[in-house]
Design an enzyme around this catalytic site. Structure first.
Site, PDB file in Angstrom:
ATOM      1  N   LYS A  77       0.803  -1.223   0.000  1.00  0.00           N
ATOM      2  CA  LYS A  77       0.000   0.000   0.000  1.00  0.00           C
ATOM      3  C   LYS A  77       0.838   1.276   0.000  1.00  0.00           C
ATOM      4  CE  LYS A  77      -4.072  -2.055   2.158  1.00  0.00           C
ATOM      5  NZ  LYS A  77      -5.057  -1.975   3.247  1.00  0.00           N
ATOM      6  N   ASN A  98      -4.868   1.986  -1.600  1.00  0.00           N
ATOM      7  CA  ASN A  98      -5.415   0.629  -1.708  1.00  0.00           C
ATOM      8  C   ASN A  98      -6.174   0.425  -3.013  1.00  0.00           C
ATOM      9  OD1 ASN A  98      -7.865   2.095  -1.005  1.00  0.00           O
ATOM     10  ND2 ASN A  98      -8.754   0.106  -0.484  1.00  0.00           N
TER      11      ASN A  98
END
Length: 286
Positions: A77, A98
């Site tokens: 991420k 994300n």
């Protein structure tokens, strides 16, 4: 951008050890309900024996294959950010992505995790005391949950992480965005939890491949609410112990569902039916 039923929509998830993820099933089921031909693939670093520094190649592959976008999970991420063209304000503030939308030759980084956690929290713990909270984990997911907690009204947030500098960096990064709140990296977990109203768990501990509790069980007390991000299994060891001790709890399924709701809309240009996706998610966990 609107996807018509005559065009196949393709998306995917990049992460490590993600074969048990329920995200593909949620996306494709909602796509079918909306008349879309929707393919959602897993790009599992563990299965491919790849590392996060090969993200550039995976993004290029997705572009070559005309993916509409990609979801990004642990441990990518934060690592994915250097390979993106733009970030939304939320993603930039969090330093974590994300969801990547692939559009017109550009890579747009979004964060639907924080919104997913906030939506789940509002529905699952609607009337809890938000004065003081403790969070375990300061990685990509932890950045999202901390941001969400502060947006929800937590007044004092103490963050713990096995890497102390990471907890300090997160507190330092978020403090200017919430000047009326108190943020700090924690040093004494027992003391922080004695004074806290709630606990947010944002580490992988409790997942099938990382079993166990993320803290000593005796630190939990009945005056705490406990919010979990792990959803596989849906009833983690932490939630089971917290329930046993009289805590109000929130499982990780809501965050998983509502972040997918946000990503579905970004990939397809169509709003997802959040309650339908939630029902489908719950059917998959039984």
């Amino acid at each position: 951008m609107t996807i018509t039923a005559s065009r196949q929509l393709r998306a995917g998830l990049i992460g490590a050890g993600i074969q048990a993820s329920l995200t593909p099933a949620m996306h494709m089921a909602e796509g079918r309900e909306q008349g879309l031909t929707y393919r959602y693939d897993l790009l599992d670093l563990a299965e491919m024996q790849a590392k996060p520094d090969q993200l550039q190649s995976l993004l290029a592959f997705a572009e070559d294959e005309n993916f509409a976008g990609l979801n990004i999970t642990h441990p990518c991420k934060q690592a994915v950010i250097p390979y993106l063209d733009t970030l939304t304000p939320d993603a930039a503030a969090l330093g974590a992505v994300n969801t990547v939308v692939l559009r017109n030759g550009r890579r747009e980084g979004h964060n639907t995790d924080w919104w997913g956690f906030a939506e789940s929290f509002k529905r699952g713990l609607p009337d809890v005391e938000l004065g003081r909270a403790v969070q375990l984990g300061a990685g990509g997911a932890g950045a999202a949950t901390a941001y969400a907690a502060l947006r929800l009204g937590v007044e004092n947030l103490t963050v713990f992480d096995m890497d102390q500098s990471r907890a300090e960096d997160l507190a330092t990064k978020l403090q200017p965005l919430f000047p009326d709140a108190v943020l700090a990296a924690g040093h004494d977990l027992a003391q922080a939890l004695r004074d806290a109203n709630g606990l947010i768990h944002a580490t992988p501990t409790g997942m099938d491949k990382y079993p166990g509790l993320p803290l000593p069980a005796e630190l939990l007390h009945k005056d705490l609410w406990v919010a979990e991000i792990v959803y596989f299994p849906i009833e983690t060891a932490l939630l089971a112990e917290a329930r046993r001790r009289g805590c109000r709890v929130l499982d990780g399924g809501g965050m998983a569902t509502y972040q997918a709701v946000g990503a579905f809309g970004l990939f397809t240009g169509k709003p997802a039916d959040a309650e339908r996706m939630r029902r489908h998610f719950l059917s998959l966990t039984r």
